[in-house]
Structure formats: C-alpha cells, structure tokens
Design a protein around this motif. Structure first.
Motif, PDB file in Angstrom:
ATOM      1  N   SER A  73       0.862  -1.179   0.000  1.00  0.00           N
ATOM      2  CA  SER A  73       0.000   0.000   0.000  1.00  0.00           C
ATOM      3  C   SER A  73       0.900   1.230   0.000  1.00  0.00           C
ATOM      4  O   SER A  73       2.084   1.156   0.346  1.00  0.00           O
ATOM      5  CB  SER A  73      -0.883   0.013   1.240  1.00  0.00           C
ATOM      6  OG  SER A  73      -0.085   0.190   2.399  1.00  0.00           O
ATOM      7  N   GLN A  74       0.333   2.370  -0.350  1.00  0.00           N
ATOM      8  CA  GLN A  74       1.115   3.604  -0.294  1.00  0.00           C
ATOM      9  C   GLN A  74       1.572   3.897   1.131  1.00  0.00           C
ATOM     10  O   GLN A  74       2.705   4.330   1.338  1.00  0.00           O
ATOM     11  CB  GLN A  74       0.312   4.786  -0.840  1.00  0.00           C
ATOM     12  CG  GLN A  74       0.277   4.841  -2.346  1.00  0.00           C
ATOM     13  CD  GLN A  74      -0.291   6.158  -2.850  1.00  0.00           C
ATOM     14  OE1 GLN A  74      -0.740   7.003  -2.088  1.00  0.00           O
ATOM     15  NE2 GLN A  74      -0.279   6.315  -4.163  1.00  0.00           N
ATOM     16  N   ARG A  75       0.721   3.634   2.085  1.00  0.00           N
ATOM     17  CA  ARG A  75       1.072   3.896   3.493  1.00  0.00           C
ATOM     18  C   ARG A  75       2.294   3.064   3.904  1.00  0.00           C
ATOM     19  O   ARG A  75       3.251   3.577   4.475  1.00  0.00           O
ATOM     20  CB  ARG A  75      -0.102   3.600   4.406  1.00  0.00           C
ATOM     21  CG  ARG A  75       0.264   3.725   5.889  1.00  0.00           C
ATOM     22  CD  ARG A  75      -0.909   3.482   6.784  1.00  0.00           C
ATOM     23  NE  ARG A  75      -1.681   4.731   6.767  1.00  0.00           N
ATOM     24  CZ  ARG A  75      -2.923   4.838   7.151  1.00  0.00           C
ATOM     25  NH1 ARG A  75      -3.564   3.795   7.588  1.00  0.00           N
ATOM     26  NH2 ARG A  75      -3.535   5.994   7.111  1.00  0.00           N
ATOM     27  N   ARG A  76       2.253   1.778   3.595  1.00  0.00           N
ATOM     28  CA  ARG A  76       3.358   0.893   3.992  1.00  0.00           C
ATOM     29  C   ARG A  76       4.635   1.214   3.215  1.00  0.00           C
ATOM     30  O   ARG A  76       5.724   1.266   3.790  1.00  0.00           O
ATOM     31  CB  ARG A  76       2.951  -0.558   3.769  1.00  0.00           C
ATOM     32  CG  ARG A  76       3.969  -1.528   4.294  1.00  0.00           C
ATOM     33  CD  ARG A  76       3.409  -2.909   4.415  1.00  0.00           C
ATOM     34  NE  ARG A  76       4.442  -3.806   4.888  1.00  0.00           N
ATOM     35  CZ  ARG A  76       4.514  -5.067   4.567  1.00  0.00           C
ATOM     36  NH1 ARG A  76       3.591  -5.616   3.810  1.00  0.00           N
ATOM     37  NH2 ARG A  76       5.481  -5.809   5.030  1.00  0.00           N
ATOM     38  N   ALA A  77       4.487   1.452   1.905  1.00  0.00           N
ATOM     39  CA  ALA A  77       5.662   1.784   1.094  1.00  0.00           C
ATOM     40  C   ALA A  77       6.284   3.090   1.564  1.00  0.00           C
ATOM     41  O   ALA A  77       7.514   3.205   1.657  1.00  0.00           O
ATOM     42  CB  ALA A  77       5.284   1.865  -0.382  1.00  0.00           C
ATOM     43  N   ALA A  78       5.453   4.078   1.865  1.00  0.00           N
ATOM     44  CA  ALA A  78       5.959   5.368   2.336  1.00  0.00           C
ATOM     45  C   ALA A  78       6.753   5.191   3.629  1.00  0.00           C
ATOM     46  O   ALA A  78       7.834   5.763   3.790  1.00  0.00           O
ATOM     47  CB  ALA A  78       4.809   6.342   2.541  1.00  0.00           C
ATOM     48  N   ALA A  79       6.229   4.382   4.547  1.00  0.00           N
ATOM     49  CA  ALA A  79       6.935   4.130   5.805  1.00  0.00           C
ATOM     50  C   ALA A  79       8.287   3.482   5.547  1.00  0.00           C
ATOM     51  O   ALA A  79       9.296   3.861   6.150  1.00  0.00           O
ATOM     52  CB  ALA A  79       6.077   3.253   6.720  1.00  0.00           C
ATOM     53  N   GLN A  80       8.322   2.523   4.632  1.00  0.00           N
ATOM     54  CA  GLN A  80       9.575   1.848   4.317  1.00  0.00           C
ATOM     55  C   GLN A  80      10.563   2.783   3.610  1.00  0.00           C
ATOM     56  O   GLN A  80      11.766   2.646   3.763  1.00  0.00           O
ATOM     57  CB  GLN A  80       9.314   0.610   3.467  1.00  0.00           C
ATOM     58  CG  GLN A  80       8.621  -0.501   4.226  1.00  0.00           C
ATOM     59  CD  GLN A  80       8.372  -1.733   3.377  1.00  0.00           C
ATOM     60  OE1 GLN A  80       8.779  -1.818   2.230  1.00  0.00           O
ATOM     61  NE2 GLN A  80       7.678  -2.696   3.953  1.00  0.00           N
ATOM     62  N   LEU A  81      10.029   3.735   2.832  1.00  0.00           N
ATOM     63  CA  LEU A  81      10.885   4.682   2.109  1.00  0.00           C
ATOM     64  C   LEU A  81      11.310   5.862   2.974  1.00  0.00           C
ATOM     65  O   LEU A  81      12.175   6.642   2.593  1.00  0.00           O
ATOM     66  CB  LEU A  81      10.162   5.204   0.861  1.00  0.00           C
ATOM     67  CG  LEU A  81       9.924   4.188  -0.235  1.00  0.00           C
ATOM     68  CD1 LEU A  81       8.965   4.741  -1.279  1.00  0.00           C
ATOM     69  CD2 LEU A  81      11.245   3.789  -0.875  1.00  0.00           C
ATOM     70  N   GLY A  82      10.657   6.017   4.137  1.00  0.00           N
ATOM     71  CA  GLY A  82      10.997   7.126   5.013  1.00  0.00           C
ATOM     72  C   GLY A  82      10.424   8.460   4.552  1.00  0.00           C
ATOM     73  O   GLY A  82      11.002   9.512   4.831  1.00  0.00           O
ATOM     74  N   ILE A  83       9.305   8.413   3.832  1.00  0.00           N
ATOM     75  CA  ILE A  83       8.623   9.630   3.405  1.00  0.00           C
ATOM     76  C   ILE A  83       7.166   9.539   3.852  1.00  0.00           C
ATOM     77  O   ILE A  83       6.693   8.458   4.209  1.00  0.00           O
ATOM     78  CB  ILE A  83       8.707   9.867   1.875  1.00  0.00           C
ATOM     79  CG1 ILE A  83       8.045   8.718   1.096  1.00  0.00           C
ATOM     80  CG2 ILE A  83      10.153  10.060   1.441  1.00  0.00           C
ATOM     81  CD1 ILE A  83       7.998   8.943  -0.421  1.00  0.00           C
ATOM     82  N   SER A  84       6.473  10.655   3.826  1.00  0.00           N
ATOM     83  CA  SER A  84       5.063  10.634   4.230  1.00  0.00           C
ATOM     84  C   SER A  84       4.213   9.981   3.140  1.00  0.00           C
ATOM     85  O   SER A  84       4.603   9.935   1.970  1.00  0.00           O
ATOM     86  CB  SER A  84       4.563  12.054   4.497  1.00  0.00           C
ATOM     87  OG  SER A  84       4.447  12.771   3.275  1.00  0.00           O
ATOM     88  N   GLN A  85       3.054   9.512   3.544  1.00  0.00           N
ATOM     89  CA  GLN A  85       2.135   8.923   2.574  1.00  0.00           C
ATOM     90  C   GLN A  85       1.710   9.973   1.552  1.00  0.00           C
ATOM     91  O   GLN A  85       1.579   9.678   0.378  1.00  0.00           O
ATOM     92  CB  GLN A  85       0.918   8.329   3.297  1.00  0.00           C
ATOM     93  CG  GLN A  85       0.022   7.466   2.409  1.00  0.00           C
ATOM     94  CD  GLN A  85      -0.991   8.281   1.624  1.00  0.00           C
ATOM     95  OE1 GLN A  85      -1.474   9.299   2.089  1.00  0.00           O
ATOM     96  NE2 GLN A  85      -1.315   7.830   0.440  1.00  0.00           N
TER      97      GLN A  85
END
Length: 108
Positions: free
Chosen positions: A34-46
């Motif tokens: 999901s965008q939420r999970r990917a954003a967390a892994q990338l260190g950026i906001s959703q």
C-alpha cells in the motif's frame, strides 16, 4: 521558475521522471505494498508518496535510491521505458499499413 510552479508542474509523460514514477508504482503493486506501507519503508510521508505516484511531484534522486533498495530494484529497471510507452496513440486516424508497421516494430 518559482518553487510553487515547480511543485505543481506535472511530470511530463515519457520523461525519466515519469518512467521512475510508473516503474516504482508497478513494483509496489507487484509486491502488494500500500502507499502507506511503502511510504513508511521509504521514510517519506504517505502524502509525499501520493504526490509522486500521481505525477504531481517528481521523485528526487535520493528517493529513487531508497526505492531501489526498498523495492529490490536496480536503477536501470526504475528508469527503463514502460510497456505502455509503446501503445498506439489514437489522436489521429491510422491506416492499416501504418498500424501493421507499428505492430511489427513492437514485436521485434
């Protein structure tokens, strides 16, 4: 160009930034992120990820590097042409010979 203008400029279709956007989005889908999970892994906001995924803001080089590591992609695959770059455009009528030639070019 002002900062405001640059932030709201759309990423041009077919550009390297657009390729990165679409290849990263495709890979996220393959991994079921999901965008939420990917954003967390990338260190950026959703919201930042959403802006990049929609093409409102281009990916920064450091973010592309992070995406490559996180999504287990190499930089070549992130910047590679996207399959639908080869789609026929329907903005003008094409006769059968031109359509067949384009299909032959794609098949090679």
């Amino acid at each position: 160009m002002s900062v405001t203008t640059a932030r709201h400029a759309a990423v041009p279709r077919g550009s390297l930034a657009d390729r990165a956007r679409r290849n990263i989005e495709r890979r996220m889908g393959e991994l079921g992120l999901s965008q939420r999970r990917a954003a967390a892994q990338l260190g950026i906001s959703q919201q930042s990820l959403s802006d990049r995924a929609s093409g409102h803001i281009p990916w920064r080089l450091n973010e592309i590097e992070a995406a490559a590591v996180t999504l287990e992609m190499d930089l070549t695959s992130i910047l590679a042409p996207v399959d639908d770059d080869l789609e026929l455009t329907l903005t003008e009528p094409l006769d059968d010979v031109r359509v067949q030639q384009r299909l032959d070019d794609v098949a090679v």
